[in-house]
Design a protein around this motif. Structure first.
Motif, short mmCIF file in Angstrom:
data_model
loop_
_atom_site.label_atom_id
_atom_site.label_comp_id
_atom_site.label_asym_id
_atom_site.label_seq_id
_atom_site.Cartn_x
_atom_site.Cartn_y
_atom_site.Cartn_z
N SER A 21 0.82 -1.21 0.00
CA SER A 21 0.00 0.00 0.00
C SER A 21 0.86 1.26 0.00
O SER A 21 0.59 2.21 -0.76
CB SER A 21 -0.94 0.01 1.21
OG SER A 21 -1.83 -1.08 1.13
N VAL A 22 1.87 1.29 0.83
CA VAL A 22 2.78 2.44 0.88
C VAL A 22 3.50 2.59 -0.46
O VAL A 22 3.62 3.70 -1.00
CB VAL A 22 3.78 2.32 2.05
CG1 VAL A 22 4.88 3.35 1.95
CG2 VAL A 22 3.04 2.43 3.38
N ARG A 24 2.53 1.57 -3.45
CA ARG A 24 1.60 2.03 -4.48
C ARG A 24 1.30 3.52 -4.32
O ARG A 24 1.26 4.25 -5.30
CB ARG A 24 0.32 1.20 -4.45
CG ARG A 24 0.54 -0.24 -4.96
CD ARG A 24 -0.74 -1.01 -5.02
NE ARG A 24 -1.67 -0.46 -6.00
CZ ARG A 24 -1.65 -0.72 -7.30
NH1 ARG A 24 -0.71 -1.52 -7.80
NH2 ARG A 24 -2.55 -0.19 -8.10
N ARG A 25 1.11 3.95 -3.10
CA ARG A 25 0.85 5.38 -2.86
C ARG A 25 2.05 6.23 -3.27
O ARG A 25 1.90 7.27 -3.88
CB ARG A 25 0.50 5.62 -1.41
CG ARG A 25 0.48 7.12 -1.07
CD ARG A 25 -0.29 7.46 0.14
NE ARG A 25 -1.67 7.67 -0.31
CZ ARG A 25 -2.73 7.36 0.37
NH1 ARG A 25 -2.63 6.80 1.55
NH2 ARG A 25 -3.93 7.60 -0.08
N ASN A 26 3.27 5.78 -2.93
CA ASN A 26 4.47 6.54 -3.28
C ASN A 26 4.70 6.63 -4.79
O ASN A 26 5.40 7.53 -5.25
CB ASN A 26 5.71 5.93 -2.61
CG ASN A 26 5.76 6.23 -1.13
OD1 ASN A 26 5.08 7.12 -0.64
ND2 ASN A 26 6.56 5.47 -0.41
N HIS A 27 4.14 5.68 -5.52
CA HIS A 27 4.29 5.69 -6.98
C HIS A 27 3.01 6.17 -7.68
O HIS A 27 2.82 5.90 -8.87
CB HIS A 27 4.69 4.30 -7.48
CG HIS A 27 6.07 3.93 -7.05
ND1 HIS A 27 7.20 4.41 -7.69
CD2 HIS A 27 6.52 3.15 -6.04
CE1 HIS A 27 8.28 3.94 -7.10
NE2 HIS A 27 7.89 3.17 -6.08
N ASP A 28 2.16 6.85 -6.92
CA ASP A 28 0.92 7.43 -7.46
C ASP A 28 0.03 6.40 -8.16
O ASP A 28 -0.61 6.71 -9.16
CB ASP A 28 1.23 8.60 -8.40
CG ASP A 28 1.90 9.75 -7.68
OD1 ASP A 28 1.52 10.01 -6.51
OD2 ASP A 28 2.80 10.38 -8.26
N GLU A 29 0.01 5.19 -7.63
CA GLU A 29 -0.89 4.15 -8.12
C GLU A 29 -2.06 4.05 -7.17
O GLU A 29 -1.95 4.38 -5.99
CB GLU A 29 -0.16 2.81 -8.23
CG GLU A 29 0.97 2.82 -9.25
CD GLU A 29 1.70 1.50 -9.31
OE1 GLU A 29 1.22 0.50 -8.73
OE2 GLU A 29 2.77 1.45 -9.92
N ALA A 30 -3.17 3.55 -7.68
CA ALA A 30 -4.37 3.43 -6.86
C ALA A 30 -4.12 2.48 -5.68
O ALA A 30 -3.51 1.43 -5.83
CB ALA A 30 -5.53 2.91 -7.69
N VAL A 31 -4.59 2.90 -4.53
CA VAL A 31 -4.49 2.06 -3.33
C VAL A 31 -5.86 1.47 -3.06
O VAL A 31 -6.40 1.57 -1.97
CB VAL A 31 -3.94 2.87 -2.13
CG1 VAL A 31 -3.67 1.95 -0.94
CG2 VAL A 31 -2.67 3.60 -2.50
N ASP A 32 -6.42 0.85 -4.09
CA ASP A 32 -7.72 0.19 -3.94
C ASP A 32 -7.49 -1.32 -3.77
O ASP A 32 -6.37 -1.81 -3.91
CB ASP A 32 -8.62 0.48 -5.15
CG ASP A 32 -8.01 0.03 -6.46
OD1 ASP A 32 -6.88 -0.51 -6.46
OD2 ASP A 32 -8.67 0.20 -7.50
#
Length: 122
Positions: A21-22, A24-32
């Motif tokens: 999750s971290v 994905r968020r750091n790479h501007d990907e959806a955290v769904d």
């Protein structure tokens, strides 16, 4: 000891999901849910394999065995990510994953062992 097995397995799985999750968020990907599950899947499968190979249910909180679990989770997870999921395994990602998974998988067990020792002596 038996009640620790589900909690330990859940803690390991949550550690992987948190790492993903971290990332994905750091790479501007959806955290769904679908994105996180898709990215975490190879590492979660590797984690289960590690639990089975090491028979970790016998000693779910042992820090020494967590190092072996980390090695299996990292290496098999990366292999699955590359071969089955056809996803990247750049050197920088492998290094970050190695450090993060070590801190998470071994770290909570070390903290638990320390806490249990303090409780027993005081």
């Amino acid at each position: 000891m038996r009640q620790r097995v589900p909690a330990a397995l859940a803690a390991d799985a949550l550690a992987i999901v948190a790492f993903v999750s971290v990332g994905r968020r750091n790479h501007d990907e959806a955290v769904d849910a679908s994105g996180v599950v898709g990215t975490a899947a190879p590492f979660l499968l590797a984690l289960v394999l590690g639990w089975l190979v090491l028979r970790l249910w016998r000693r779910p909180t042992a820090t020494a065995w967590a190092v072996a679990l980390w090695a299996i989770t990292l290496s098999v997870g990366m292999a699955l990510r590359k071969v089955v999921w056809d996803d990247g395994t750049a050197t920088a990602f492998v290094i970050v994953a190695a450090v993060a998974l070590f801190v998470l998988l071994v770290g909570w067990r070390s903290a638990f062992t320390w806490w249990r020792g303090r409780r027993a002596t005081g």
